[in-house]
Design a protein around this motif. Sequence first.
Motif, short mmCIF file in Angstrom:
data_model
loop_
_atom_site.label_atom_id
_atom_site.label_comp_id
_atom_site.label_asym_id
_atom_site.label_seq_id
_atom_site.Cartn_x
_atom_site.Cartn_y
_atom_site.Cartn_z
N ARG A 1 0.84 -1.21 0.00
CA ARG A 1 0.00 0.00 0.00
C ARG A 1 0.88 1.26 0.00
NH1 ARG A 1 -2.54 -1.01 4.39
NH2 ARG A 1 -4.02 -2.42 3.41
N VAL B 1 -0.63 -9.85 -6.96
CA VAL B 1 -0.31 -8.56 -7.58
C VAL B 1 -0.39 -8.73 -9.09
CG1 VAL B 1 1.14 -7.73 -5.69
CG2 VAL B 1 2.18 -9.01 -7.55
N SER B 2 -0.50 -7.64 -9.81
CA SER B 2 -0.56 -7.73 -11.27
C SER B 2 0.80 -8.13 -11.82
CB SER B 2 -1.02 -6.41 -11.87
OG SER B 2 -0.06 -5.41 -11.65
N GLU C 1 -0.85 -2.03 -6.36
CA GLU C 1 -2.17 -2.61 -6.16
C GLU C 1 -2.05 -4.11 -5.90
OE1 GLU C 1 -5.21 -1.62 -8.93
OE2 GLU C 1 -4.41 0.39 -9.22
#
Length: 74
Positions: A21, A50-51, A26
């Motif tokens: 954060r 996570v991406s 994200e």
Amino acid sequence: MIELVRTNDPVVISFIEALLRDAGIEFFVADQNMSVVEGSLGVLPRRVLVSSDTVDRAKRLLADAGIAGEIRNG
């Protein structure tokens, strides 16, 4: 999304959430509500996802924080 960490330790999850954060990465914590199914025993691990475009940055962040051992291989 890529699985970054899988653990039963709520403290580790909380620490990782704070790190990600604060870094503006994200993430999604999967299986948080499984305690309803398992009876709050903490048996089922939670997963931090996570991406794919931020996974390397997230791994470096965790390594710099001293918890590289928590990172999933693969």
